[in-house]
Each structure stands twice: as structure tokens, then as C-alpha cells.
Design a protein around this motif. Sequence first.
Motif, PDB file in Angstrom:
ATOM      1  N   THR A  59       3.628  11.276   1.728  1.00  0.00           N
ATOM      2  CA  THR A  59       3.148  10.468   2.258  1.00  0.00           C
ATOM      3  C   THR A  59       2.403  11.127   3.792  1.00  0.00           C
ATOM      4  OG1 THR A  59       5.359  10.194   3.736  1.00  0.00           O
ATOM      5  CG2 THR A  59       4.878   8.652   2.029  1.00  0.00           C
ATOM      6  N   VAL A  67       1.984   6.130  -7.037  1.00  0.00           N
ATOM      7  CA  VAL A  67       3.004   5.049  -7.041  1.00  0.00           C
ATOM      8  C   VAL A  67       4.226   5.332  -7.664  1.00  0.00           C
ATOM      9  CG1 VAL A  67       3.063   2.647  -7.595  1.00  0.00           C
ATOM     10  CG2 VAL A  67       0.817   3.471  -6.932  1.00  0.00           C
ATOM     11  N   LEU A 117      -0.803   0.960  -9.068  1.00  0.00           N
ATOM     12  CA  LEU A 117       0.282   0.020  -9.717  1.00  0.00           C
ATOM     13  C   LEU A 117      -0.257  -0.260 -11.082  1.00  0.00           C
ATOM     14  CD1 LEU A 117       0.117  -1.998  -6.651  1.00  0.00           C
ATOM     15  CD2 LEU A 117       2.066  -0.833  -7.117  1.00  0.00           C
ATOM     16  N   HIS A 140      10.530  -2.522 -10.175  1.00  0.00           N
ATOM     17  CA  HIS A 140      10.916  -2.366  -8.543  1.00  0.00           C
ATOM     18  C   HIS A 140       9.850  -1.348  -8.090  1.00  0.00           C
ATOM     19  CE1 HIS A 140      14.453  -4.773  -8.967  1.00  0.00           C
ATOM     20  NE2 HIS A 140      14.713  -3.904  -9.958  1.00  0.00           N
ATOM     21  N   PHE A 141       8.683  -1.699  -7.387  1.00  0.00           N
ATOM     22  CA  PHE A 141       7.892  -0.706  -6.808  1.00  0.00           C
ATOM     23  C   PHE A 141       8.546  -0.043  -5.414  1.00  0.00           C
ATOM     24  CE2 PHE A 141       4.911  -2.741  -9.667  1.00  0.00           C
ATOM     25  CZ  PHE A 141       4.378  -1.685 -10.250  1.00  0.00           C
ATOM     26  N   LEU A 143       8.182   1.278  -2.071  1.00  0.00           N
ATOM     27  CA  LEU A 143       7.250   1.216  -0.903  1.00  0.00           C
ATOM     28  C   LEU A 143       7.165   2.166  -0.020  1.00  0.00           C
ATOM     29  CD1 LEU A 143       7.610  -2.870  -0.413  1.00  0.00           C
ATOM     30  CD2 LEU A 143       5.974  -1.532  -1.887  1.00  0.00           C
ATOM     31  N   LYS A 144       8.524   2.668   0.578  1.00  0.00           N
ATOM     32  CA  LYS A 144       8.567   3.811   1.249  1.00  0.00           C
ATOM     33  C   LYS A 144       9.993   4.339   1.147  1.00  0.00           C
ATOM     34  CE  LYS A 144       8.560   4.566   6.506  1.00  0.00           C
ATOM     35  NZ  LYS A 144       8.392   3.901   7.562  1.00  0.00           N
TER      36      LYS A 144
END
Length: 165
Positions: A59, A67, A117, A140-141, A143-144
Motif C-alpha cells: 500500500t 487485489v 477484482l 471475501h476481498f 480491503l486493508k
Amino acid sequence: MKLSEKELEILGVLEKDARIETADLAKMVGLTVEETEAIMKKLENDKVIVKYLTMIDWTKVDDHQGVRAMIDVKVTPKQGVGFDEIAEKIYRYDEVQSVYLMSGTYDLSVIVEGKTLNEVANFVSQKLSTLESVVSTTTHFILKKYKHDGIILEQEKKDKRIVVS
């Protein structure tokens, strides 16, 4: 495999810092450099030490696209091989980073990485879901990431309170 206390000490230090100098590691565990190197070589040969890794917080890298998703997979195990055969089919895909046998509602937990994605979704719909033993999946993606393998990725927030005296 039963390991000695010194072997376990060395593994504990290496798990926290794989780049530690052998001389420093030897001092920490109370051995000579030669003894420490011999133990490390033995652990590598016995596949206890599998690989030395670097953890990167992507990040913080501009323009890095990526992803990650955690996919819960329910499968029908096969007679005689259980979950091993389907797990091997799954972990052979390049997109797959990790596969774990789990207790609970789902049998396998699969960590997948893709550029978008859509790429991850296509992997699930075209490759993973079509495998013979796969009954269902839940994606389940991620996100952080806040903490990974014991390392906190967020920088500590500075106290913004004003000191009053």
C-alpha cells in the motif's frame, strides 16, 4: 521431529528477523558462529526452515495494483486421499498464495492474489468453482491489512494532545 532448545531459539529469532547476521544470532543463543551455521544448515536440509521471506507493505508503493481475496471453499473429500488431492489441485494455480485445511463450515481457506477484482472473480468462477470436488465457495476481498504475521502495518499515531502543566 523433536528439536533441541537451541534449535527452537534459533527458529524463534529467525522468524522475527531472517536478515539477522549469523554472528549476532550466535551471540543471542549462546553458541559459536560455526555451531549456529551448522544448526541452520541442518534445519534447512530437514525442511524446517523452508524459505527466508521479506514482508512488503504494497500500500506504500505508488501505482502498485493488486487485489487479495480469502476464499472459503466447501469440498467433497475423496476416499483414501481426503482433502489432500483437491488441495493440491488448488495450490498449483499461480493465483493461489496459500491453502489451509480448516475446521468449521468450510473445508479449505484459499488466499488468492490478482491484479484486479475481475481477475480474482474470473479465477473463482472459471477455475476454482469448476473443480470436480468443489461444492461451494465464498469470496471475501481484503480491503486493508492492519497486521500480518505478527507485524503491525499501520504506523503508530502520534498523540495530538497538548501537554498542560
